[in-house]
Scaffold this motif. Sequence first.
Motif, PDB file in Angstrom:
ATOM      1  N   HIS A 106       0.828  -1.208   0.000  1.00  0.00           N
ATOM      2  CA  HIS A 106       0.000   0.000   0.000  1.00  0.00           C
ATOM      3  C   HIS A 106       0.860   1.254   0.000  1.00  0.00           C
ATOM      4  O   HIS A 106       1.795   1.371   0.794  1.00  0.00           O
ATOM      5  CB  HIS A 106      -0.913  -0.003   1.236  1.00  0.00           C
ATOM      6  N   THR A 107       0.511   2.192  -0.881  1.00  0.00           N
ATOM      7  CA  THR A 107       1.220   3.472  -0.886  1.00  0.00           C
ATOM      8  C   THR A 107       0.868   4.291   0.347  1.00  0.00           C
ATOM      9  O   THR A 107       1.689   5.068   0.824  1.00  0.00           O
ATOM     10  CB  THR A 107       0.903   4.296  -2.146  1.00  0.00           C
ATOM     11  N   HIS A 108      -0.359   4.122   0.868  1.00  0.00           N
ATOM     12  CA  HIS A 108      -0.776   4.809   2.098  1.00  0.00           C
ATOM     13  C   HIS A 108      -2.125   4.243   2.527  1.00  0.00           C
ATOM     14  O   HIS A 108      -2.673   3.369   1.849  1.00  0.00           O
ATOM     15  CB  HIS A 108      -0.828   6.331   1.905  1.00  0.00           C
ATOM     16  N   ALA A 109      -2.646   4.730   3.633  1.00  0.00           N
ATOM     17  CA  ALA A 109      -3.842   4.114   4.216  1.00  0.00           C
ATOM     18  C   ALA A 109      -5.074   5.016   4.182  1.00  0.00           C
ATOM     19  O   ALA A 109      -5.880   5.017   5.111  1.00  0.00           O
ATOM     20  CB  ALA A 109      -3.558   3.645   5.645  1.00  0.00           C
ATOM     21  N   HIS A 110      -5.243   5.788   3.120  1.00  0.00           N
ATOM     22  CA  HIS A 110      -6.561   6.380   2.882  1.00  0.00           C
ATOM     23  C   HIS A 110      -7.476   5.284   2.354  1.00  0.00           C
ATOM     24  O   HIS A 110      -7.035   4.392   1.611  1.00  0.00           O
ATOM     25  CB  HIS A 110      -6.467   7.542   1.889  1.00  0.00           C
ATOM     26  N   LEU A 111      -8.750   5.349   2.746  1.00  0.00           N
ATOM     27  CA  LEU A 111      -9.683   4.243   2.500  1.00  0.00           C
ATOM     28  C   LEU A 111      -9.681   3.742   1.068  1.00  0.00           C
ATOM     29  O   LEU A 111      -9.787   2.531   0.816  1.00  0.00           O
ATOM     30  CB  LEU A 111     -11.104   4.647   2.891  1.00  0.00           C
ATOM     31  N   ASP A 112      -9.556   4.647   0.090  1.00  0.00           N
ATOM     32  CA  ASP A 112      -9.702   4.252  -1.312  1.00  0.00           C
ATOM     33  C   ASP A 112      -8.516   3.458  -1.837  1.00  0.00           C
ATOM     34  O   ASP A 112      -8.540   2.995  -2.980  1.00  0.00           O
ATOM     35  CB  ASP A 112      -9.940   5.480  -2.194  1.00  0.00           C
ATOM     36  N   PHE A 170      -7.171   0.836   0.146  1.00  0.00           N
ATOM     37  CA  PHE A 170      -7.089  -0.509   0.765  1.00  0.00           C
ATOM     38  C   PHE A 170      -8.441  -1.132   1.110  1.00  0.00           C
ATOM     39  O   PHE A 170      -8.509  -2.129   1.831  1.00  0.00           O
ATOM     40  CB  PHE A 170      -6.156  -0.482   1.988  1.00  0.00           C
ATOM     41  N   LEU A 171      -9.520  -0.626   0.527  1.00  0.00           N
ATOM     42  CA  LEU A 171     -10.845  -1.157   0.848  1.00  0.00           C
ATOM     43  C   LEU A 171     -10.978  -2.654   0.541  1.00  0.00           C
ATOM     44  O   LEU A 171     -11.704  -3.365   1.235  1.00  0.00           O
ATOM     45  CB  LEU A 171     -11.924  -0.393   0.078  1.00  0.00           C
ATOM     46  N   PHE A 206      -2.521   4.601  12.079  1.00  0.00           N
ATOM     47  CA  PHE A 206      -3.682   5.312  12.660  1.00  0.00           C
ATOM     48  C   PHE A 206      -4.791   5.476  11.614  1.00  0.00           C
ATOM     49  O   PHE A 206      -5.980   5.460  11.953  1.00  0.00           O
ATOM     50  CB  PHE A 206      -3.251   6.670  13.236  1.00  0.00           C
ATOM     51  N   LEU A 207      -4.428   5.613  10.348  1.00  0.00           N
ATOM     52  CA  LEU A 207      -5.430   5.727   9.280  1.00  0.00           C
ATOM     53  C   LEU A 207      -6.057   4.366   8.988  1.00  0.00           C
ATOM     54  O   LEU A 207      -7.277   4.257   8.825  1.00  0.00           O
ATOM     55  CB  LEU A 207      -4.785   6.284   8.008  1.00  0.00           C
ATOM     56  N   TRP A 208      -5.224   3.352   8.931  1.00  0.00           N
ATOM     57  CA  TRP A 208      -5.713   1.980   8.709  1.00  0.00           C
ATOM     58  C   TRP A 208      -6.702   1.590   9.804  1.00  0.00           C
ATOM     59  O   TRP A 208      -7.776   1.046   9.530  1.00  0.00           O
ATOM     60  CB  TRP A 208      -4.516   1.041   8.686  1.00  0.00           C
ATOM     61  N   ASP A 209      -6.341   1.899  11.047  1.00  0.00           N
ATOM     62  CA  ASP A 209      -7.191   1.533  12.195  1.00  0.00           C
ATOM     63  C   ASP A 209      -8.500   2.320  12.230  1.00  0.00           C
ATOM     64  O   ASP A 209      -9.442   1.928  12.920  1.00  0.00           O
ATOM     65  CB  ASP A 209      -6.433   1.755  13.506  1.00  0.00           C
ATOM     66  N   ASN A 210      -8.549   3.441  11.514  1.00  0.00           N
ATOM     67  CA  ASN A 210      -9.745   4.282  11.484  1.00  0.00           C
ATOM     68  C   ASN A 210     -10.494   4.191  10.155  1.00  0.00           C
ATOM     69  O   ASN A 210     -11.128   5.154   9.720  1.00  0.00           O
ATOM     70  CB  ASN A 210      -9.373   5.740  11.780  1.00  0.00           C
ATOM     71  N   VAL A 219     -19.015   5.756   2.171  1.00  0.00           N
ATOM     72  CA  VAL A 219     -18.657   4.504   1.495  1.00  0.00           C
ATOM     73  C   VAL A 219     -18.964   3.337   2.432  1.00  0.00           C
ATOM     74  O   VAL A 219     -18.673   3.420   3.627  1.00  0.00           O
ATOM     75  CB  VAL A 219     -17.142   4.521   1.142  1.00  0.00           C
ATOM     76  N   PRO A 220     -19.567   2.249   1.939  1.00  0.00           N
ATOM     77  CA  PRO A 220     -19.850   1.099   2.827  1.00  0.00           C
ATOM     78  C   PRO A 220     -18.570   0.573   3.487  1.00  0.00           C
ATOM     79  O   PRO A 220     -17.535   0.430   2.826  1.00  0.00           O
ATOM     80  CB  PRO A 220     -20.434   0.054   1.873  1.00  0.00           C
ATOM     81  N   TYR A 221     -18.682   0.290   4.770  1.00  0.00           N
ATOM     82  CA  TYR A 221     -17.532  -0.168   5.555  1.00  0.00           C
ATOM     83  C   TYR A 221     -17.417  -1.685   5.528  1.00  0.00           C
ATOM     84  O   TYR A 221     -18.372  -2.392   5.820  1.00  0.00           O
ATOM     85  CB  TYR A 221     -17.664   0.316   7.005  1.00  0.00           C
ATOM     86  N   VAL A 222     -16.254  -2.177   5.149  1.00  0.00           N
ATOM     87  CA  VAL A 222     -15.932  -3.605   5.227  1.00  0.00           C
ATOM     88  C   VAL A 222     -14.653  -3.711   6.049  1.00  0.00           C
ATOM     89  O   VAL A 222     -13.623  -3.135   5.674  1.00  0.00           O
ATOM     90  CB  VAL A 222     -15.700  -4.212   3.825  1.00  0.00           C
ATOM     91  N   PRO A 223     -14.676  -4.397   7.194  1.00  0.00           N
ATOM     92  CA  PRO A 223     -13.472  -4.486   8.033  1.00  0.00           C
ATOM     93  C   PRO A 223     -12.301  -5.104   7.276  1.00  0.00           C
ATOM     94  O   PRO A 223     -12.479  -5.969   6.411  1.00  0.00           O
ATOM     95  CB  PRO A 223     -13.906  -5.390   9.196  1.00  0.00           C
ATOM     96  N   VAL A 224     -11.100  -4.635   7.595  1.00  0.00           N
ATOM     97  CA  VAL A 224      -9.865  -5.137   6.989  1.00  0.00           C
ATOM     98  C   VAL A 224      -8.926  -5.556   8.127  1.00  0.00           C
ATOM     99  O   VAL A 224      -8.779  -4.816   9.103  1.00  0.00           O
ATOM    100  CB  VAL A 224      -9.209  -4.039   6.112  1.00  0.00           C
TER     101      VAL A 224
END
Length: 213
Positions: free
Chosen positions: A60-66, A68-69, A90-94, A104-109
């Motif tokens: 992952h280049t970074h952990a904004h939702l779009d 790593f969804l 902290f972004l991944w965890d949030n 956007v619909p939430y799917v746990p990762v």
Amino acid sequence: MTNAAALIRETFPVGPLQCNCTIIGDPVSKKALVIDPGGDHQLILDRLDALGLKVVSIIHTHAHLDHFLASGEMKKATGATLHLHKEDQFLWDNLEMQCKLFGVPYVPVPAPDHWLSDDEELACGCGVALHTPGHTPGSMSFWFPQDKLLIAGDTLFRGGIGRTDLWGGDYRQIEKSIRERLYRLDEEAVVVTGHGADTRLGDEMRSNPFIRA
């Protein structure tokens, strides 16, 4: 890489915010990296099948939702490990909060399996991870020197740079990352951006309206 054959590379937009997902494959071993699976996991799996590749790492280049969804579904389907820079934990965890904010619909990762570090060699032995903070604290770029290919995520765009007004963004850091890390790479390199069209590094060095070499 076991020989000088060109890497297999395919980039296509995925997910609700049309993030560029990239598949990088070793033509000899048929092992692959998937970079930024931001959605549409079945599409990514279908492309891997069509290319005859087996994914071993999801990076992952970074952990904004779009970006790593679909990472959880990709891991579940392939057994590949998830890789991220620790400073974006902290972004991944949030993720749930990010999804609510963008509708956007939430799917746990699941949690990342491995924390990426600067100058770390990537799986398949074909590239290296570069810590390029600024868009987020843990933003990474991925450099494949043999193929003169740079995956820049949301750090550098065609005629633009990543925004720094979101969580942990820092303009001075992104400027330093672009000038001191990316603009010191081969200017003939093709740059795969986080959204939109590819560009050439030399073109951005000379004419990017935000940051020039």
